[in-house]
Design a protein around this motif. Structure first.
Motif, short mmCIF file in Angstrom:
data_model
loop_
_atom_site.label_atom_id
_atom_site.label_comp_id
_atom_site.label_asym_id
_atom_site.label_seq_id
_atom_site.Cartn_x
_atom_site.Cartn_y
_atom_site.Cartn_z
N PRO A 192 0.80 -1.23 0.00
CA PRO A 192 0.00 0.00 0.00
C PRO A 192 0.83 1.29 0.00
N GLN A 193 1.95 1.29 0.73
CA GLN A 193 2.77 2.50 0.80
C GLN A 193 4.22 2.13 1.10
N CYS A 194 5.14 2.75 0.35
CA CYS A 194 6.57 2.50 0.57
C CYS A 194 7.36 3.64 -0.06
N TYR A 195 8.67 3.49 -0.05
CA TYR A 195 9.56 4.49 -0.64
C TYR A 195 10.56 3.78 -1.53
N LEU A 196 10.71 4.25 -2.76
CA LEU A 196 11.78 3.79 -3.63
C LEU A 196 12.95 4.73 -3.39
N VAL A 197 14.11 4.19 -3.04
CA VAL A 197 15.26 5.03 -2.68
C VAL A 197 16.42 4.71 -3.62
N PHE A 198 16.91 5.74 -4.28
CA PHE A 198 18.02 5.61 -5.21
C PHE A 198 19.19 6.41 -4.65
N GLN A 199 20.36 5.76 -4.54
CA GLN A 199 21.55 6.43 -4.02
C GLN A 199 22.59 6.52 -5.12
N GLY A 200 23.34 7.61 -5.09
CA GLY A 200 24.33 7.83 -6.14
C GLY A 200 23.65 8.14 -7.46
N VAL A 201 22.64 9.01 -7.42
CA VAL A 201 21.87 9.33 -8.63
C VAL A 201 22.71 10.18 -9.58
N GLN B 216 23.57 2.08 -12.67
CA GLN B 216 22.62 1.19 -13.34
C GLN B 216 21.43 2.03 -13.79
N SER B 217 20.70 1.55 -14.77
CA SER B 217 19.49 2.23 -15.21
C SER B 217 18.28 1.52 -14.61
N PHE B 218 17.40 2.30 -13.97
CA PHE B 218 16.18 1.78 -13.37
C PHE B 218 15.00 2.47 -14.06
N LEU B 219 14.07 1.69 -14.59
CA LEU B 219 12.89 2.24 -15.26
C LEU B 219 11.66 1.91 -14.45
N ILE B 220 10.89 2.95 -14.08
CA ILE B 220 9.61 2.73 -13.43
C ILE B 220 8.53 3.40 -14.26
N GLU B 221 7.32 2.84 -14.18
CA GLU B 221 6.18 3.41 -14.88
C GLU B 221 5.00 3.41 -13.93
N GLY B 222 4.00 4.19 -14.25
CA GLY B 222 2.81 4.27 -13.41
C GLY B 222 2.16 5.63 -13.57
N VAL B 223 1.70 6.19 -12.44
CA VAL B 223 0.98 7.46 -12.46
C VAL B 223 1.62 8.42 -11.46
N ILE C 144 15.87 6.37 -14.20
CA ILE C 144 16.77 6.85 -13.17
C ILE C 144 18.08 6.07 -13.29
N GLU C 145 19.19 6.80 -13.38
CA GLU C 145 20.51 6.18 -13.36
C GLU C 145 21.11 6.44 -11.99
N SER C 146 21.43 5.36 -11.28
CA SER C 146 22.01 5.51 -9.95
C SER C 146 22.93 4.33 -9.64
N VAL C 147 23.72 4.53 -8.60
CA VAL C 147 24.64 3.49 -8.16
C VAL C 147 23.89 2.33 -7.51
N SER C 148 22.86 2.65 -6.70
CA SER C 148 22.15 1.58 -6.00
C SER C 148 20.69 1.95 -5.77
N PHE C 149 19.92 0.92 -5.39
CA PHE C 149 18.49 1.06 -5.13
C PHE C 149 18.14 0.23 -3.91
N TYR C 150 17.19 0.75 -3.10
CA TYR C 150 16.56 -0.07 -2.08
C TYR C 150 15.13 0.38 -1.86
N LEU C 151 14.34 -0.54 -1.32
CA LEU C 151 12.93 -0.32 -1.01
C LEU C 151 12.82 -0.14 0.49
#
Length: 150
Positions: free
Chosen positions: A54-63, A105-112, A124-131
């Motif tokens: 239902p709710q979270c945060y996508l976190v990209f580091q080293g963007v 790395q390249s991260f692609l998200i889609e939605g609204v 988004i191009e970033s060094v790392s990702f976490y949820l």
């Protein structure tokens, strides 16, 4: 707070809603609703079903870059569930971000996007990702807080 490193390839983002990103230095946080996690993700105990958080945060580091392509749309006819774009797409380039000396790395998200309300394709191009899940979604309670769909 629960943090799940990596596993980006086990996310289903097309049904997700995104609030405005929060960027500080080389870190970008995207408040997200209705994020799908497919089987094989640490938060999904099922073998065949996609589960929605239902709710979270996508976190990209080293963007390095963040580019959103937006398409504003309307329901036609109203409340029909059929949509059409109302104008050409627009691009939004977030940043500037500091120079990153590490491989990205390249991260692609889609939605609204919720503000402005539009379909989004976000690269988004970033060094790392976490949820990140807030403290109300503790690991032993996570299955109760998730919405399961077939």
């Amino acid at each position: 707070m629960t943090i799940i490193q990596n596993n980006f390839d086990k996310l289903y983002t097309i049904a997700s809603d995104y609030d405005m990103p929060i960027a500080v230095d080389d870190k970008m946080v995207i408040p997200t609703r209705n994020l799908g996690v497919i089987p094989g993700h640490p938060l999904n105990p099922t073998a065949t079903e996609t589960i929605f958080i239902p709710q979270c945060y996508l976190v990209f580091q080293g963007v390095k870059t963040s580019i959103r392509e937006l398409w504003h749309y309307v329901a036609e006819p109203a409340e029909s569930g059929h949509f059409r774009t109302v104008e050409s797409s627009i691009s939004i380039v977030d940043g500037p971000f500091p120079d990153i000396g590490e491989p990205v790395q390249s991260f692609l998200i889609e939605g609204v996007m919720l503000v402005p309300h539009a379909w989004v394709s976000w690269d988004i191009e970033s060094v790392s990702f976490y949820l990140e899940l807030d403290s109300t979604n503790q690991p032993n309670l996570i299955e109760k807080d998730l919405i399961q769909v077939n």
